[in-house]
Design a protein around this motif. Structure first.
Motif, PDB file in Angstrom:
ATOM      1  N   ARG A 265       0.950  -1.545   0.153  1.00 33.68           N
ATOM      2  CA  ARG A 265       0.019   0.000  -0.031  1.00 33.68           C
ATOM      3  C   ARG A 265       0.822   1.212   0.586  1.00 33.68           C
ATOM      4  NH1 ARG A 265      -5.120  -1.497   3.957  1.00 33.68           N
ATOM      5  NH2 ARG A 265      -6.044  -2.968   3.075  1.00 33.68           N
ATOM      6  N   TYR A 269       1.289   4.310  -3.246  1.00 35.55           N
ATOM      7  CA  TYR A 269       0.828   6.057  -2.883  1.00 35.55           C
ATOM      8  C   TYR A 269       2.449   6.427  -3.444  1.00 35.55           C
ATOM      9  CZ  TYR A 269       0.925  10.454  -0.674  1.00 35.55           C
ATOM     10  OH  TYR A 269       1.147  11.340  -0.568  1.00 35.55           O
ATOM     11  N   PRO A 279      -1.314  12.626  -6.628  1.00 34.07           N
ATOM     12  CA  PRO A 279      -1.976  12.306  -5.546  1.00 34.07           C
ATOM     13  C   PRO A 279      -3.168  12.686  -5.268  1.00 34.07           C
ATOM     14  CG  PRO A 279      -0.586  14.263  -5.403  1.00 34.07           C
ATOM     15  CD  PRO A 279      -0.919  13.671  -6.788  1.00 34.07           C
ATOM     16  N   HIS A 376      -0.689  10.643   4.017  1.00 38.90           N
ATOM     17  CA  HIS A 376      -0.340  11.113   2.727  1.00 38.90           C
ATOM     18  C   HIS A 376       1.620  10.853   3.204  1.00 38.90           C
ATOM     19  CE1 HIS A 376       0.781  15.017   2.584  1.00 38.90           C
ATOM     20  NE2 HIS A 376      -0.708  14.848   3.227  1.00 38.90           N
ATOM     21  N   TRP A 475      -8.589   6.690  -1.943  1.00 44.78           N
ATOM     22  CA  TRP A 475      -7.859   6.633  -2.816  1.00 44.78           C
ATOM     23  C   TRP A 475      -7.414   5.514  -4.290  1.00 44.78           C
ATOM     24  CZ3 TRP A 475      -8.175   6.234   2.388  1.00 44.78           C
ATOM     25  CH2 TRP A 475      -7.441   5.370   2.553  1.00 44.78           C
ATOM     26  N   TYR A 479      -6.668   4.495  -8.139  1.00 41.02           N
ATOM     27  CA  TYR A 479      -5.517   4.252  -8.663  1.00 41.02           C
ATOM     28  C   TYR A 479      -5.793   3.089  -9.819  1.00 41.02           C
ATOM     29  CZ  TYR A 479      -2.583   7.701  -5.251  1.00 41.02           C
ATOM     30  OH  TYR A 479      -2.812   8.716  -4.326  1.00 41.02           O
TER      31      TYR A 479
END
Length: 501
Positions: A265, A269, A279, A376, A475, A479
């Motif tokens: 994960r 990111y 982002p 983040h 998020w 992606y």
């Protein structure tokens, strides 16, 4: 920075951001920066308390253990000097800060070991790395090699495309030309993991409670005896701990703390913030911020923390990216018949639920029932996250409270391979009746994830919008749908399954 707010802080207040990937348009009711500067100006000295553990006067089974390695130096609290931070030998890089030039005027410097796609002298680059790969999932065997991330910290991976202050370091042909950090710098893993032998938060809390009972406690405070001198407004000087911005760590060092799923994960990111340039920060979309953002510098530092002490309830409130409220329920006990220990209904809470007890004027707490989420630049956490936190007053020679030492130990069997610790100090800048009142954050969304990218949308515009699953990993869903075509995620457990049980 107090006099030069980060792009994220500006986003929440409605100012324009300079990032190449996100234009800011989220507004809140009132700006916070004046409060931050006035609070910092109240500090009497030119530097804040350096990173240290509390001086409790005895050797404890589970608190105030010495730091294996402290973050070096002291952080300036003068707003005029904050622009020069971070600037010490542990910062991994790469980034391009502003520093005073020979003429005293600001000049941009390149803090990193190699630029525009070149490798540092004496370093052999890998055949493929994060910035050249077509499928980071296939590269798992390389994630332990700091060269895969070009010796960048998680913070400097984020900053490649201007996430902090809009200063871009990814070069003229991104992502191939991403800059390198310093391969010989790192903050040791041994200084991050918990120094205590406990496997669970419950075991840790019960040991501290037993220790306190052996010392004649827990203290049963009344309105007359409660340490109300704690009550006040506190600032958190920048750079005191490893977690706040992840300046100091090689990325594989942070990954070594995580289970394989959560390693994946975090790399996912890192890839999308630096390579895809897409982002997805909760603050962009006015999504919830989550429990661990309490320790992220840019979420809670543009106005002071407010601490209110009563005998049975202690409230700690902070806000910049969102409103972060901790209620410590003194003397209560958890219900154990649900998925995790809890106080209320068997439903996770964004900031968890907290119980605690007093050991004289030190406050020992246990938090559970936390909604899984992300921070983040940092790693995600699961719904099994629980913390032990110890708040100990820092006093001057006369006994006056000048700050609070905050030691946190984090237990998350789904995300962490072993418990970790974060230590920081909050400096008291005023009493509650002094200074500006707390400014409650209201986030008005004006940025939306359109076609997989954060996009400003003017009022009155009609857009297609897919409602995200806010109790999943929204998020990551973005992606997967828009930026991972052709990639082969490992089969087996779905990494987008966010079940905590």
């Amino acid at each position: 920075m107090a006099n030069s707010p980060t792009s994220e802080a500006r986003t929440r207040r409605g100012e324009l951001r300079a990032s190449d990937s996100i234009a800011a348009a989220i507004s809140v009711r009132r700006p916070l920066i004046a409060m931050a500067c006035s609070a910092l100006a109240l500090l009497a000295s030119g530097v804040a308390v350096a990173q240290k553990t509390a001086d409790i006067g005895f050797k404890s089974v589970g608190r105030a253990a010495p730091l294996t390695r402290a973050i070096p130096g002291e952080t300036p609290v003068d707003p005029a000097k904050l622009e020069a931070y971070p600037d010490n030998d542990v910062v991994v890089g790469a980034f391009r800060p502003s520093r005073p030039g020979p003429d005293g005027k600001p000049a941009q410097i390149s803090y990193g070991s190699a630029w525009d796609g070149a490798a540092p002298k004496g370093v052999s680059p890998l055949p493929v790395d994060l910035f050249t790969t077509k499928d980071f999932y296939k590269d798992r065997a390389l994630w332990t090699d700091k060269r895969y991330f070009r010796c960048n910290s998680p913070w400097s991976i984020e900053s490649q495309r201007g996430a902090y202050g809009g200063i871009v370091s990814i070069g003229s042909d991104p992502p191939r030309t991403a800059a390198w950090g310093y391969c010989d710098k790192d903050y040791p893993r041994a200084a991050i993991v918990s120094p205590y032998a406990f496997k669970t938060a419950q075991e840790h809390y019960e040991a501290l409670l037993a220790e306190t009972k052996a010392r004649g406690g827990p203290t049963q405070h009344t309105a007359a005896t409660a340490p109300v001198e704690w009550s006040g407004r506190y600032v958190w000087p920048r750079g005191q701990n490893w977690y706040a911005e992840l300046y100091y760590n090689q990325t594989p060092t942070i990954l070594s703390l995580l289970t394989p799923e959560y390693q994946q994960r975090m790399v996912q990111y890192a890839y999308h913030v630096a390579v895809t340039g897409a982002p997805n920060w909760p603050a962009q979309y006015c999504w919830p911020e989550g429990f661990m953002r309490r320790w992220h510098y840019h979420a809670v530092t543009n106005q002071p923390h407010s601490i209110i002490v009563t005998p049975k309830l202690v409230q700690i409130m902070a806000g910049d990216a969102d409103n972060f409220v901790t209620h410590v329920n003194i003397g209560r006990t958890f219900n154990f018949d649900g998925a995790v220990p809890r106080l209320g209904a068997d439903v996770p809470r964004w900031y968890g639920e907290t119980i605690g007890f007093w050991d004289k004027d030190a406050l020992i707490t246990w938090t559970s029932n936390i909604q899984p989420w992300m921070v983040h630049g940092n790693f995600e956490f699961s719904g099994k996250l629980q913390t032990i936190e110890i708040y100990t007053p820092n006093r001057d020679a006369s006994g006056k409270v000048i700050g609070v030492n905050h030691e946190g130990i984090f237990y998350d069997p789904d995300a962490l391979v072993q418990p970790i610790r974060i230590v920081r100090n909050l400096d008291k800048v005023s009493e509650v009746e002094e200074g500006d009142p707390y400014q409650f954050i209201e986030c008005v969304p004006s940025i939306f994830p359109l076609n997989g990218r954060a996009t400003p949308v003017s009022p009155g515009t009609t857009i297609p919008y897919k409602v995200p699953d806010m109790y999943g990993r929204p998020w990551a869903s973005i992606y997967e749908e828009y930026h991972e075509q052709g990639m082969q995620r490992p089969e087996g457990k779905d990494i987008f399954d966010f079940e905590r049980r």
